[in-house]
Design a protein around this motif. Structure first.
Motif, PDB file in Angstrom:
ATOM      1  N   SER A 149       0.815  -1.222   0.000  1.00  0.00           N
ATOM      2  CA  SER A 149       0.000   0.000   0.000  1.00  0.00           C
ATOM      3  C   SER A 149       0.847   1.270   0.000  1.00  0.00           C
ATOM      4  N   HIS A 150       2.170   1.134   0.242  1.00  0.00           N
ATOM      5  CA  HIS A 150       3.036   2.317   0.285  1.00  0.00           C
ATOM      6  C   HIS A 150       3.480   2.759  -1.118  1.00  0.00           C
ATOM      7  N   ILE A 151       3.209   1.958  -2.122  1.00  0.00           N
ATOM      8  CA  ILE A 151       3.761   2.231  -3.455  1.00  0.00           C
ATOM      9  C   ILE A 151       3.305   3.584  -3.985  1.00  0.00           C
ATOM     10  N   GLU A 152       2.016   3.841  -3.923  1.00  0.00           N
ATOM     11  CA  GLU A 152       1.492   5.090  -4.481  1.00  0.00           C
ATOM     12  C   GLU A 152       2.021   6.298  -3.700  1.00  0.00           C
ATOM     13  N   HIS A 153       2.108   6.162  -2.395  1.00  0.00           N
ATOM     14  CA  HIS A 153       2.637   7.256  -1.574  1.00  0.00           C
ATOM     15  C   HIS A 153       4.113   7.478  -1.863  1.00  0.00           C
ATOM     16  N   LEU A 154       4.868   6.388  -2.047  1.00  0.00           N
ATOM     17  CA  LEU A 154       6.289   6.485  -2.406  1.00  0.00           C
ATOM     18  C   LEU A 154       6.451   7.213  -3.736  1.00  0.00           C
ATOM     19  N   LYS A 155       5.622   6.873  -4.702  1.00  0.00           N
ATOM     20  CA  LYS A 155       5.689   7.518  -6.021  1.00  0.00           C
ATOM     21  C   LYS A 155       5.443   9.028  -5.888  1.00  0.00           C
ATOM     22  N   GLN A 156       4.430   9.399  -5.134  1.00  0.00           N
ATOM     23  CA  GLN A 156       4.120  10.815  -4.957  1.00  0.00           C
ATOM     24  C   GLN A 156       5.281  11.549  -4.273  1.00  0.00           C
ATOM     25  N   LYS A 161       1.807   6.057  10.222  1.00  0.00           N
ATOM     26  CA  LYS A 161       1.050   4.982   9.592  1.00  0.00           C
ATOM     27  C   LYS A 161       0.123   5.562   8.543  1.00  0.00           C
ATOM     28  N   LEU A 162       0.209   4.994   7.347  1.00  0.00           N
ATOM     29  CA  LEU A 162      -0.552   5.544   6.235  1.00  0.00           C
ATOM     30  C   LEU A 162      -1.968   4.979   6.218  1.00  0.00           C
ATOM     31  N   HIS A 163      -2.932   5.848   6.036  1.00  0.00           N
ATOM     32  CA  HIS A 163      -4.322   5.432   5.848  1.00  0.00           C
ATOM     33  C   HIS A 163      -4.668   5.716   4.391  1.00  0.00           C
ATOM     34  N   ILE A 164      -4.489   4.693   3.584  1.00  0.00           N
ATOM     35  CA  ILE A 164      -4.621   4.871   2.144  1.00  0.00           C
ATOM     36  C   ILE A 164      -6.060   4.672   1.704  1.00  0.00           C
TER      37      ILE A 164
END
Length: 553
Positions: free
Chosen positions: A76-83, A146-149
């Motif tokens: 789930s961290h992939i999109e946040h990492l990209k941004q 902690k990310l709440h995606i």
């Protein structure tokens, strides 16, 4: 008289087989001729896509230098990492994957190496005074909170997730093959299912670039490049990554100064002992300084000294050798042959899969035939079919075209020599037929000239090294293994002649099914099928048994 009877029996078997092949498979071949025609596959329509070996290597190396590998804890961290990364760099591609020990990584390709430098500048190291820390080209992404995606914004479908890069199991392959009617199309499916993926290729070149990143800090003119299956076009998922240390001639002469030079410590790499000493040093550096490298083993007493190791971050089992330029040239030759005709790779993949499933080839070296030697058998057979040119022909026609950088020379050769457009199925069948009755006793295979030549010694299987005709690349194969190979060639030929279209490939690549189907074949006198005139005998020389025991590993 006994020998004459055996020859007559073999001749009778050949005639009977030809008859059966015509009767049983005439519809198959006619149908395939309409399904898959290859007359234009090496023609002008692929000239635009053609890359020379050097161009391909340079492209992949540049691609690797523009890429970074980042460890993440959750998918789930992939999109946040990209941004996050897009705030500092332009991102072109993202490839998430799992390693064999279930760690999650992302290979991220940037627009340029400057973007990679921008990401390096913002990265920090949490150093401890109790340790010395090595700077690495790898990164770790740890969100502070902690990310709440929002699942709607995650866009998981934008990413193809890779896990362990495992080859499809045999049951999965069998089920898929049964849904395909044509043998040729089955072979194409097998090729696409087994070949190295785009991510796998990128990780192989990234691994080479990673090793170069460290060694170039010590050795200014050294780079590490892949060779073998990783670059020649015949690599299958899961194959080892072969690497070599390549010394480069410096072209850096921007200032023109010749009076102010670096002082260097010269390390000779010419003879075997010098290479062993160099690899010993490199192995220690890798074990101590490079993250992700584990299971480092220095195998320095082998015929070709190597360092074996595993890269946990890129999922690669690697072999590193020193300045083995002949192997790189051989990789270039195989790459070229794979580019010249689109039938080559599916044929090689099918036969190599068959050989591995029949236990004719193995992961470890020994007295059996290797994948490399088996591939040369296939390429030589295609030379006899005028599908591939010999090395001599390549030189002649490239000299006429004044270039080898495109297909001009090959089109001239093809227009002069070849019009072969046989189907993959027919080529596979005739490959098994060709080597079922080949004169292994006296003849060797010469890919340089595309003809058979008298063997230079009593090795059971003799394949002339294309770049050094004084060497036999298949010297390790023993008489017993050659007999076993020929027997399997004839079993496979038998299957292709007598099987229905849809079942042929499934029967070929399944060992138990292969033996069951050929039970009648096995119960016959082998002399009816294996012509002893064409197989070396242990009495040919007093030293032959010693050769088997002292096999080159």
């Amino acid at each position: 008289m006994a020998l004459v009877r055996r020859v007559n029996n073999s001749f009778g078997f050949v005639l009977n087989t030809f008859y059966c092949k015509c009767i049983v498979n005439i519809k198959k071949l006619k149908r395939e001729s309409n399904i898959m025609r290859y007359s234009n596959l090496a023609g002008a329509e692929i000239l635009e896509d053609y890359q020379t070996f050097a161009q391909m290597i340079k492209f992949r190396q540049t691609e690797a230098k523009k890429s970074v590998i980042i460890k993440i804890s959750e998918v789930s961290h992939i999109e946040h990492l990209k941004q996050f990364c897009e705030c500092y760099a332009r991102i072109v591609n993202i490839f998430p994957y799992n390693t064999i020990d279930n760690n999650r990584f992302v290979l991220m390709e940037c627009s340029s190496d400057k973007d990679v430098e921008a990401l390096r500048k913002i990265a920090v190291c949490k150093a401890s005074p109790e340790y010395a820390h090595c700077v690495t080209p790898f990164f770790l992404y740890k969100p502070r909170f902690k990310l709440h995606i929002n699942q709607k914004t995650l866009n998981k479908d934008n990413y193809e997730y890779y896990s362990n890069f495992e080859t499809p199991n045999l049951d999965e392959i069998n089920q898929s093959l049964k849904k395909i009617e044509s043998v040729s199309n089955q072979m194409m499916f097998l090729y696409n299912a087994l070949r190295i993926t785009e991510l796998n290729i990128r990780l192989r070149f990234y691994t080479a670039t990673q090793i170069s990143y460290y060694l170039s800090q010590l050795f200014i003119n050294l780079s590490v490049v892949p060779f073998g299956s990783s670059v020649n076009g015949f690599g299958q998922i899961g194959c080892d990554l072969d690497l070599l240390c390549k010394t480069n001639i410096s072209s850096d002469d921007k200032s023109g100064w010749k009076k102010f030079l670096f002082m260097t410590q010269v390390i000779p790499l010419v003879d075997r002992n010098e290479q062993k000493h160099f690899l010993d040093v490199v192995g220690t550096i890798m074990r101590t300084c490079i993250p992700g490298i584990t299971d480092v083993k220095k195998i320095l007493e082998a015929r070709v000294p190597i360092i074996k190791f595993r890269n946990l971050y890129t999922n690669m089992q690697c072999d590193l050798s020193s300045t083995n330029m002949t192997a790189l040239h051989m990789s270039e030759l195989l790459y070229l042959y794979g580019q010249l005709d689109r039938r080559v790779k599916p044929l090689v993949f099918t036969i190599r899969k068959w050989a591995r499933n029949m236990n004719l080839t193995k992961e470890n070296p020994g007295q059996w035939i290797t994948n490399f030697s088996l591939t040369l058998l296939i390429l030589f057979y295609l030379q006899t079919k005028d599908i591939l040119p010999s090395l001599t022909s390549i030189k002649i026609f490239s000299d006429k075209s004044n270039t080898i950088d495109n297909f001009d020379w090959f089109l001239k050769w093809k227009n002069t020599v070849s019009s072969n457009d046989e189907s993959l199925s027919k080529l596979l069948c005739e490959f098994f037929e060709y080597y079922s009755f080949f004169d292994f006793k006296t003849q060797g295979l010469c890919l340089r000239d595309g003809i058979t030549k008298v063997k230079k010694d009593v090795s059971p299987l003799y394949i002339y090294n294309p770049f050094n005709p004084s060497l036999n690349v298949s010297k390790n194969v023993t008489i017993s293994e050659l007999l076993r190979l020929v027997e399997h060639f004839q079993r496979a030929f038998h299957i292709m002649v007598y099987s229905t279209e849809k079942d042929t490939l499934v029967k070929l690549i399944n060992f138990d099914l292969n033996l069951t189907i050929n039970n009648g074949f096995n119960n016959k006198n082998k002399s009816e099928f294996i012509n002893e005139k064409f197989i070396p005998n242990v009495t040919d020389t007093n030293n032959l048994q010693k050769m088997e025991k002292n096999i080159i590993k």
